[in-house]
Every structure is written in C-alpha cells, then in structure tokens.
Design a protein around this motif. Structure first.
Motif, mmCIF file in Angstrom:
data_model
loop_
_atom_site.group_PDB
_atom_site.id
_atom_site.type_symbol
_atom_site.label_atom_id
_atom_site.label_comp_id
_atom_site.label_asym_id
_atom_site.label_seq_id
_atom_site.Cartn_x
_atom_site.Cartn_y
_atom_site.Cartn_z
ATOM 1 N N GLY A 179 0.815 -1.213 0.000
ATOM 2 C CA GLY A 179 0.000 0.000 0.000
ATOM 3 C C GLY A 179 0.844 1.256 0.000
ATOM 4 O O GLY A 179 0.453 2.290 -0.550
ATOM 5 N N THR A 180 2.023 1.189 0.625
ATOM 6 C CA THR A 180 2.939 2.328 0.611
ATOM 7 C C THR A 180 3.462 2.585 -0.798
ATOM 8 O O THR A 180 3.588 3.733 -1.230
ATOM 9 N N ALA A 181 3.765 1.494 -1.525
ATOM 10 C CA ALA A 181 4.367 1.633 -2.849
ATOM 11 C C ALA A 181 3.342 1.996 -3.921
ATOM 12 O O ALA A 181 3.596 2.857 -4.772
ATOM 13 N N ASN A 182 2.166 1.336 -3.886
ATOM 14 C CA ASN A 182 1.196 1.544 -4.971
ATOM 15 C C ASN A 182 -0.201 1.197 -4.474
ATOM 16 O O ASN A 182 -0.583 0.032 -4.429
ATOM 17 N N ARG A 183 -0.972 2.190 -4.122
ATOM 18 C CA ARG A 183 -2.319 1.957 -3.578
ATOM 19 C C ARG A 183 -3.256 1.367 -4.623
ATOM 20 O O ARG A 183 -4.060 0.487 -4.325
ATOM 21 N N GLU A 184 -3.146 1.863 -5.864
ATOM 22 C CA GLU A 184 -4.044 1.385 -6.905
ATOM 23 C C GLU A 184 -3.824 -0.102 -7.178
ATOM 24 O O GLU A 184 -4.778 -0.859 -7.395
ATOM 25 N N GLN A 187 -5.428 -2.185 -4.447
ATOM 26 C CA GLN A 187 -6.883 -2.223 -4.582
ATOM 27 C C GLN A 187 -7.296 -3.125 -5.739
ATOM 28 O O GLN A 187 -8.300 -3.849 -5.663
ATOM 29 N N SER A 188 -6.518 -3.102 -6.815
ATOM 30 C CA SER A 188 -6.862 -3.932 -7.979
ATOM 31 C C SER A 188 -6.687 -5.413 -7.691
ATOM 32 O O SER A 188 -7.280 -6.251 -8.380
ATOM 33 N N LEU A 189 -5.890 -5.764 -6.682
ATOM 34 C CA LEU A 189 -5.689 -7.162 -6.304
ATOM 35 C C LEU A 189 -6.800 -7.687 -5.396
ATOM 36 O O LEU A 189 -6.757 -8.836 -4.954
ATOM 37 N N GLY A 190 -7.782 -6.847 -5.110
ATOM 38 C CA GLY A 190 -8.915 -7.284 -4.304
ATOM 39 C C GLY A 190 -8.766 -7.057 -2.818
ATOM 40 O O GLY A 190 -9.592 -7.527 -2.029
ATOM 41 N N ILE A 191 -7.720 -6.353 -2.420
ATOM 42 C CA ILE A 191 -7.522 -6.067 -0.998
ATOM 43 C C ILE A 191 -8.413 -4.888 -0.602
ATOM 44 O O ILE A 191 -8.489 -3.888 -1.324
ATOM 45 N N ASP A 192 -9.085 -5.019 0.525
ATOM 46 C CA ASP A 192 -9.961 -3.956 1.021
ATOM 47 C C ASP A 192 -9.096 -2.823 1.565
ATOM 48 O O ASP A 192 -8.645 -2.850 2.703
ATOM 49 N N ILE A 193 -8.833 -1.823 0.729
ATOM 50 C CA ILE A 193 -7.939 -0.739 1.113
ATOM 51 C C ILE A 193 -8.535 0.102 2.236
ATOM 52 O O ILE A 193 -7.814 0.656 3.070
ATOM 53 N N THR A 194 -9.877 0.180 2.291
ATOM 54 C CA THR A 194 -10.521 0.936 3.366
ATOM 55 C C THR A 194 -10.239 0.306 4.718
ATOM 56 O O THR A 194 -9.868 0.996 5.676
ATOM 57 N N LEU A 195 -10.399 -1.009 4.805
ATOM 58 C CA LEU A 195 -10.108 -1.713 6.049
ATOM 59 C C LEU A 195 -8.628 -1.626 6.392
ATOM 60 O O LEU A 195 -8.265 -1.444 7.560
ATOM 61 N N LEU A 196 -7.771 -1.742 5.381
ATOM 62 C CA LEU A 196 -6.329 -1.650 5.615
ATOM 63 C C LEU A 196 -5.965 -0.295 6.199
ATOM 64 O O LEU A 196 -5.178 -0.205 7.147
ATOM 65 N N TYR A 197 -6.525 0.768 5.656
ATOM 66 C CA TYR A 197 -6.253 2.112 6.169
ATOM 67 C C TYR A 197 -6.721 2.259 7.619
ATOM 68 O O TYR A 197 -6.045 2.879 8.448
ATOM 69 N N ARG A 198 -7.878 1.686 7.919
ATOM 70 C CA ARG A 198 -8.385 1.800 9.291
ATOM 71 C C ARG A 198 -7.489 1.040 10.267
ATOM 72 O O ARG A 198 -7.255 1.500 11.391
ATOM 73 N N ILE A 199 -6.994 -0.114 9.843
ATOM 74 C CA ILE A 199 -6.079 -0.874 10.703
ATOM 75 C C ILE A 199 -4.793 -0.095 10.923
ATOM 76 O O ILE A 199 -4.298 0.015 12.053
#
Length: 292
Positions: A179-184, A187-199
């Motif tokens: 996520g630090t290197a490339n957020r897009e 997200q395209s790999l199916g990881i819930d970026i919203t949950l990751l950010y909250r964690i």
C-alpha cells in the motif's frame, strides 16, 4: 564526565529515542501509507498520558488497580479511538489537498484540548510508578538508574521487534508495504484498502497513546503536552524518510543522542542541535536516511 555519568546519559538517550520512535512510527505509517498530514498525532500521545492518569482509579475499583491492567485497557480504548476517528474523519481526507488535511487535523487538536479541559481540568497531574518497577539499578557506589526507565526502553524495544516481525513476516505487513508503494495496485488485487487504512490508523494511534501512557510516570501529565512531541516526531519522520519504520527508529535514536548529550555538553545550543542534525542529513540525503 566519568563513565557512570556517561552511561546514565546513554541510557537516557536510548529511552528518549525509543519513546520518540513509538510516536513517530505511527506518524510515518499514517503519512507514508495514507498520505495524510496528521497534526493531531501529538494529541494521541497526550490522550494516552491522560488515560494513564484517569483510568487508574476506575481500574483500581474494578480490576485491582494494577498498572499493567491500566495499560491494557488504555491500549484497547486507543485502538477503538483510532478506528472510529479514521471512519468518521480521516477517511474523507485521502483525496483532499494537504491544506485541507492540515486544517482538519488542527481542528481536531482544538477539540481534543477542549475536551481534556472539560473532563480533567487544566492542572498538572502525576502518575505513580508501579511498586514492582519503583526501584533503582546500581551503576557504582554512588549512582543508580531507575528501573522504570529501563522498563520503558525494554517495552519500546519489544514493540520495535514486534513491528519488524509484522511488517516483514506477515501478510498484513506485506499488504501495508504494498500500500505504501502503490495503492491502486493493492486495490486492484482485491484487498480492502478501506479496512487496511483503518487498521494502519488504529495502530498508529495506539502506538502514540501507548507511548504517552508509559511516559506519564516520568514526565507527568499536563495540557498541550502533545505539541512539543508532535514537532520532534515530524523531525524524526523527515530524517528517517517518510513511510520508513527502520528510518524512524534510527532517526529517533540519533535525536535522542543529540538532544540528551546536547543538554549536558552544550546547554545553550541544545534547542537547535536537533534541527541542525536534520538540515545536515537532508543536505546529504534529501529523501531522508531510508526510503521504503
């Protein structure tokens, strides 16, 4: 300066640097991964210190008054606080300009300070060192060193090791680094970026609050105590490299050494030595010591 005095100053520098690292590591995670300039991060340190003071009587009545029970309860509450704050406020800042982020987080500082004043007043408070750690370690026939300060350093080292393990050996750490290197891409790999950010945000808040809780017995608890910590932690993040945990650790230890020995050897210039160090390192490496 004799050897015992030198050793005491080294231990003080280590303890101060590791405590700074706990706060700054959360700040560099939030800044590096989420791209949010969080001026309210120092307030989480203050909240942790006030929780150590305010929760102690409640824990005493319910769980026997153990200092470690207070730490555990405060840590759980700080994780919940971070999760709720990210959901309610910070989730709206990712696509905003940095000026809007600064204004929003500065507003949170004012809210936290006013709530602190309403709930706990404006007096300076003390937190008692737990009896188990209320002793001294002999260095020679005359000088001793407080066991509690050694406890702070030990706990910070354990947490630093735990962070290293999580970020280098676990799936969560892999997602955070990606996520630090490339957020897009994440997200395209199916990881819930919203949950990751909250964690990530909850971890950052918990680290800062925990640092405030363990620092409270040696620094006391007072209004606006997070402001000075915030400034020096931004210096740590800049020196270490934005988003770099190992950079934050090395930078915090360097600042601990410079600040501690500066106050002993050059007290008149101690206030600027840390910023001179930052300027010199940025001249050498404009992106900081590491760029993860």
């Amino acid at each position: 300066m004799d050897f015992a005095t030198f050793l005491i100053q080294c231990l003080n520098a280590l303890q101060y640097g590791l405590l700074l690292f706990l706060v700054a590591s959360g700040l560099t995670l939030i800044f590096g991964i989420m791209g949010v300039i969080n001026l309210a991060h120092g307030s989480f340190y203050m909240i942790g210190a006030y929780m150590a003071y305010a929760l102690a009587p409640m824990v005493s009545g319910s769980f026997g008054g153990e200092f470690f029970s207070t730490l555990a309860m405060g840590l759980v509450l700080s994780v919940i606080l971070g999760y709720v704050l990210e959901w309610a406020f910070f989730s709206y800042l990712y696509e905003r300009e940095h000026l809007q982020q600064v204004l929003m987080t500065y507003g949170l500082i004012l809210v936290f300070e006013e709530l602190r004043s309403m709930l706990l007043g404006d007096d300076v408070h003390g937190v008692t060192v737990p009896p188990l750690l209320n002793g001294s370690f002999p260095l020679n026939e005359v000088m001793t060193y407080p066991v509690y300060r050694l406890f702070i350093s030990g706990v910070c080292l354990l947490l630093a090791g735990a962070m290293w393990f999580v970020f280098t050996r676990t799936r969560l750490g892999m997602m955070i680094r990606a996520g630090t290197a490339n957020r897009e891409m994440v997200q395209s790999l199916g990881i819930d970026i919203t949950l990751l950010y909250r964690i990530v945000f909850a971890i950052g808040v918990a680290l800062a609050a925990f640092a405030g809780m363990i620092a409270a017995p040696v620094s006391s608890v007072y209004p606006s105590m997070g402001n000075s910590v915030l400034i020096i932690c931004f210096v740590v993040v800049v020196i270490g490299g934005i988003g770099s945990i190992r950079g934050a650790l090395l930078a915090a230890l360097l600042i601990g050494l410079v600040d501690t020995f500066g106050n002993v050897l050059l007290p008149q210039a101690a206030g600027v030595l840390v910023y001179v160090l930052m300027a010199l390192i940025l001249l050498w490496r404009p992106h900081g010591l590491f760029k993860d």
